[in-house]
Design a protein around this motif. Structure first.
Motif, PDB file in Angstrom:
ATOM      1  N   LYS A  61      25.218  36.420  40.242  1.00 29.20           N
ATOM      2  CA  LYS A  61      26.009  36.894  39.111  1.00 29.20           C
ATOM      3  C   LYS A  61      25.195  37.691  38.091  1.00 29.20           C
ATOM      4  O   LYS A  61      25.758  38.192  37.113  1.00 29.20           O
ATOM      5  CB  LYS A  61      26.687  35.707  38.415  1.00 29.20           C
ATOM      6  N   ASN A  62      23.897  37.791  38.299  1.00 27.55           N
ATOM      7  CA  ASN A  62      23.035  38.581  37.416  1.00 27.55           C
ATOM      8  C   ASN A  62      23.043  38.103  35.974  1.00 27.55           C
ATOM      9  O   ASN A  62      22.699  38.856  35.063  1.00 27.55           O
ATOM     10  CB  ASN A  62      23.445  40.065  37.442  1.00 27.55           C
ATOM     11  N   GLY A  63      23.466  36.862  35.718  1.00 24.97           N
ATOM     12  CA  GLY A  63      23.474  36.351  34.358  1.00 24.97           C
ATOM     13  C   GLY A  63      24.518  36.975  33.456  1.00 24.97           C
ATOM     14  O   GLY A  63      24.541  36.754  32.256  1.00 24.97           O
ATOM     15  N   VAL A  64      25.385  37.809  34.021  1.00 20.65           N
ATOM     16  CA  VAL A  64      26.418  38.488  33.238  1.00 20.65           C
ATOM     17  C   VAL A  64      27.772  37.917  33.631  1.00 20.65           C
ATOM     18  O   VAL A  64      28.059  37.717  34.805  1.00 20.65           O
ATOM     19  CB  VAL A  64      26.410  40.016  33.503  1.00 20.65           C
ATOM     20  N   GLU A  65      28.605  37.665  32.641  1.00 21.06           N
ATOM     21  CA  GLU A  65      29.925  37.123  32.924  1.00 21.06           C
ATOM     22  C   GLU A  65      30.730  38.130  33.741  1.00 21.06           C
ATOM     23  O   GLU A  65      30.859  39.304  33.368  1.00 21.06           O
ATOM     24  CB  GLU A  65      30.661  36.810  31.622  1.00 21.06           C
ATOM     25  N   GLN A  66      31.226  37.698  34.855  1.00 16.84           N
ATOM     26  CA  GLN A  66      31.971  38.575  35.744  1.00 16.84           C
ATOM     27  C   GLN A  66      33.467  38.457  35.467  1.00 16.84           C
ATOM     28  O   GLN A  66      33.991  37.355  35.282  1.00 16.84           O
ATOM     29  CB  GLN A  66      31.696  38.210  37.211  1.00 16.84           C
ATOM     30  N   ILE A  67      34.141  39.600  35.430  1.00 17.79           N
ATOM     31  CA  ILE A  67      35.587  39.616  35.253  1.00 17.79           C
ATOM     32  C   ILE A  67      36.221  39.959  36.591  1.00 17.79           C
ATOM     33  O   ILE A  67      35.994  41.046  37.136  1.00 17.79           O
ATOM     34  CB  ILE A  67      36.007  40.639  34.188  1.00 17.79           C
ATOM     35  N   SER A  68      36.979  39.045  37.124  1.00 19.32           N
ATOM     36  CA  SER A  68      37.613  39.285  38.416  1.00 19.32           C
ATOM     37  C   SER A  68      38.699  40.352  38.273  1.00 19.32           C
ATOM     38  O   SER A  68      39.379  40.436  37.249  1.00 19.32           O
ATOM     39  CB  SER A  68      38.229  37.984  38.954  1.00 19.32           C
ATOM     40  N   ARG A 110      21.057  40.444  57.987  1.00 18.95           N
ATOM     41  CA  ARG A 110      20.668  40.020  56.643  1.00 18.95           C
ATOM     42  C   ARG A 110      21.763  39.127  56.068  1.00 18.95           C
ATOM     43  O   ARG A 110      22.944  39.299  56.379  1.00 18.95           O
ATOM     44  CB  ARG A 110      20.494  41.233  55.715  1.00 18.95           C
ATOM     45  N   ASN A 111      21.368  38.203  55.223  1.00 18.80           N
ATOM     46  CA  ASN A 111      22.353  37.385  54.531  1.00 18.80           C
ATOM     47  C   ASN A 111      23.206  38.268  53.608  1.00 18.80           C
ATOM     48  O   ASN A 111      22.698  39.224  53.016  1.00 18.80           O
ATOM     49  CB  ASN A 111      21.676  36.297  53.699  1.00 18.80           C
ATOM     50  N   ILE A 112      24.478  37.944  53.501  1.00 21.14           N
ATOM     51  CA  ILE A 112      25.378  38.677  52.621  1.00 21.14           C
ATOM     52  C   ILE A 112      25.265  38.107  51.217  1.00 21.14           C
ATOM     53  O   ILE A 112      25.425  36.903  51.014  1.00 21.14           O
ATOM     54  CB  ILE A 112      26.834  38.575  53.108  1.00 21.14           C
ATOM     55  N   GLU A 113      24.984  38.967  50.263  1.00 21.55           N
ATOM     56  CA  GLU A 113      24.879  38.536  48.876  1.00 21.55           C
ATOM     57  C   GLU A 113      26.014  39.175  48.076  1.00 21.55           C
ATOM     58  O   GLU A 113      26.100  40.398  47.961  1.00 21.55           O
ATOM     59  CB  GLU A 113      23.536  38.947  48.280  1.00 21.55           C
ATOM     60  N   ILE A 114      26.900  38.353  47.535  1.00 18.18           N
ATOM     61  CA  ILE A 114      28.011  38.826  46.713  1.00 18.18           C
ATOM     62  C   ILE A 114      27.549  38.863  45.262  1.00 18.18           C
ATOM     63  O   ILE A 114      27.159  37.844  44.708  1.00 18.18           O
ATOM     64  CB  ILE A 114      29.236  37.906  46.858  1.00 18.18           C
ATOM     65  N   ARG A 115      27.618  40.014  44.647  1.00 20.96           N
ATOM     66  CA  ARG A 115      27.098  40.172  43.284  1.00 20.96           C
ATOM     67  C   ARG A 115      28.183  39.891  42.242  1.00 20.96           C
ATOM     68  O   ARG A 115      28.409  40.676  41.319  1.00 20.96           O
ATOM     69  CB  ARG A 115      26.517  41.572  43.119  1.00 20.96           C
ATOM     70  N   SER A 116      28.876  38.791  42.427  1.00 25.90           N
ATOM     71  CA  SER A 116      29.930  38.352  41.511  1.00 25.90           C
ATOM     72  C   SER A 116      30.297  36.930  41.905  1.00 25.90           C
ATOM     73  O   SER A 116      29.629  36.319  42.742  1.00 25.90           O
ATOM     74  CB  SER A 116      31.141  39.268  41.607  1.00 25.90           C
ATOM     75  N   ASP A 117      31.399  36.423  41.335  1.00 27.51           N
ATOM     76  CA  ASP A 117      31.860  35.101  41.742  1.00 27.51           C
ATOM     77  C   ASP A 117      32.760  35.163  42.973  1.00 27.51           C
ATOM     78  O   ASP A 117      33.229  34.136  43.463  1.00 27.51           O
ATOM     79  CB  ASP A 117      32.583  34.403  40.589  1.00 27.51           C
ATOM     80  N   GLY A 118      33.006  36.393  43.483  1.00 27.30           N
ATOM     81  CA  GLY A 118      33.787  36.562  44.710  1.00 27.30           C
ATOM     82  C   GLY A 118      35.276  36.381  44.548  1.00 27.30           C
ATOM     83  O   GLY A 118      36.009  36.351  45.539  1.00 27.30           O
ATOM     84  N   GLN A 119      35.768  36.290  43.289  1.00 25.93           N
ATOM     85  CA  GLN A 119      37.186  36.015  43.076  1.00 25.93           C
ATOM     86  C   GLN A 119      38.041  37.274  42.878  1.00 25.93           C
ATOM     87  O   GLN A 119      39.252  37.173  42.686  1.00 25.93           O
ATOM     88  CB  GLN A 119      37.353  35.092  41.865  1.00 25.93           C
ATOM     89  N   SER A 120      37.432  38.433  42.911  1.00 27.80           N
ATOM     90  CA  SER A 120      38.222  39.663  42.860  1.00 27.80           C
ATOM     91  C   SER A 120      39.034  39.799  44.145  1.00 27.80           C
ATOM     92  O   SER A 120      38.629  39.316  45.206  1.00 27.80           O
ATOM     93  CB  SER A 120      37.313  40.876  42.676  1.00 27.80           C
ATOM     94  N   VAL A 121      40.174  40.472  44.040  1.00 27.16           N
ATOM     95  CA  VAL A 121      41.100  40.587  45.159  1.00 27.16           C
ATOM     96  C   VAL A 121      41.222  42.054  45.580  1.00 27.16           C
ATOM     97  O   VAL A 121      41.416  42.949  44.738  1.00 27.16           O
ATOM     98  CB  VAL A 121      42.497  40.044  44.785  1.00 27.16           C
ATOM     99  N   ARG A 122      41.102  42.283  46.876  1.00 30.19           N
ATOM    100  CA  ARG A 122      41.255  43.618  47.435  1.00 30.19           C
ATOM    101  C   ARG A 122      42.159  43.545  48.668  1.00 30.19           C
ATOM    102  O   ARG A 122      42.612  42.482  49.062  1.00 30.19           O
ATOM    103  CB  ARG A 122      39.877  44.192  47.843  1.00 30.19           C
ATOM    104  N   SER A 123      42.391  44.702  49.280  1.00 31.48           N
ATOM    105  CA  SER A 123      43.085  44.753  50.566  1.00 31.48           C
ATOM    106  C   SER A 123      42.485  45.910  51.355  1.00 31.48           C
ATOM    107  O   SER A 123      41.960  46.864  50.767  1.00 31.48           O
ATOM    108  CB  SER A 123      44.593  44.958  50.378  1.00 31.48           C
TER     109      SER A 123
END
Length: 359
Positions: A310-317, A242-255
């Protein structure tokens, strides 16, 4: 023995267990001759700890015994018995709030890993989440004292720090931030804080040693792929074409730390961690969520696409990356695998399993 383990666990995990043994040889050489209790043994981390200890015990001809506890032990016993003599394994199925260590079992060490890392439970029933963590911790400490256990390792979470400031590259153990008390979504986070405090109080006023590992994010075999973990969700999409759908702008940082490194860190903490101290456990290699998705696509299934919603909602990274210098410097451990390795090895395990290992 690796061939026998490979038959039941796959080539990837057989190699991983050997890596853990070699890297943690000094710690495990002692621990396999001790009696150990692991709560939450059927969970992601519980499985890694249980299986790596049983593997080391078999390879080193250890004399220790293990008690594994979970609310649901279905399927775990068969895998445990792949390592040899089942008489050395005690199974205890119970809610952590009612756990009762049999008087016949005399533990030297206890690893408390039984907490549902469930975003759904935290949202739907925060009071139940708090009760599971806090009342469970009280019961574990009481049982530890009654059974005479000398060392308890509590698996807490980086969530105790609250939101990581965006300008803080790495979260270290001295950071005194905390979760918001006006948000019921903080039940898991605050529960872990209280549980840490309860353990430290018991250690200060009793005879047991209590050490805390604050766990961050992981990607490895046995990680649930269909819950709230982004890495697991992306992996499942790729594996199922399946295609990967990121439910944000993808700018959050993890490890992401791999399972072998996780075990190496935890065995060191159990054996050599300082009582009353907390140590971050994870990887300090940051990665953007968008880059994580692209790496999973490229490694696991190049034929799918990655998109954003983005679901029309402002995303906070957000940022969630630990400083691990305390544990690496004080206990002389290090991460051997990066995010790319974690993706490759986890994918290989799932593909080789052909569904056999799906939980």
């Amino acid at each position: 023995m690796i061939d026998l383990i490979e038959k039941d666990f796959g080539k990837t995990l057989a190699e991983d267990f050997e890596t853990i043994l070699l890297a943690s040889y000094t710690d495990l050489n002692s621990l396999v001759n001790s009696n150990i209790v692991i709560t939450g043994a059927s969970g992601f981390i519980g499985k890694w700890l249980t299986f790596s200890w049983l593997y080391a015990r078999q390879k080193l001809d250890g004399r220790g015994k293990i008690l594994v506890n979970s609310r649901d032990l279905l399927g775990l016993s068969k895998l445990c018995e792949s390592f040899g003599d089942s008489r050395e394994i005690t199974y205890l199925e119970s809610d952590i709030r009612t756990i009762a260590i049999p008087k016949s079992f005399k533990p030297d060490f206890l690893i408390h890993a039984a907490t549902p890392a469930s975003a759904q439970l935290n949202k739907d029933d925060p009071s139940e989440m708090l009760s599971t963590i806090i009342d469970g911790q009280k019961q574990v400490l009481q049982q530890g004292i009654q059974s005479g256990v000398g060392n308890i390792l509590f698996l807490s979470s980086g969530a105790v720090y609250g939101t990581q400031p965006p300008d803080m590259r790495l979260l270290n153990e001295m950071y005194v931030g905390g979760p918001s008390l006006t948000s019921v979504a903080s039940a898991y986070h605050e529960g872990k804080r209280v549980a840490e405090l309860l353990g430290n109080i018991s250690a200060e006023h009793g005879s047991l040693r209590f050490t805390t590992g604050r766990l961050f994010a992981f990607l490895a075999p046995y990680l649930p792929l269909n819950t709230h973990f982004a890495a697991g969700n992306f992996m499942l999409d790729a594996l199922e074409n399946r295609n990967i759908e990121i439910r944000s702008d993808g700018q959050s940082v993890r490890s992401y730390q791999y399972g072998t490194d996780l075990c190496i860190f935890l065995w060191a903490l159990l054996k050599r961690g300082q009582s009353g101290e907390a140590y971050n456990v994870g990887s300090d290699e940051p990665i953007l969520i968008s880059d994580l998705a692209m790496q999973i696509k490229e490694i696991v299934n190049p034929h799918i696409d990655v998109s954003f919603r983005k679901n029309g909602v402002e995303q906070i990274s957000s940022r969630y990356v630990p400083d691990i210098s305390k544990i690496t410097q004080n206990l002389k451990v290090q991460n051997r695998y990066g995010a790319t390795d974690a993706i490759s090895r986890t994918s290989a395990w799932w593909k080789d399993s052909k569904g056999v290992f799906k939980q």
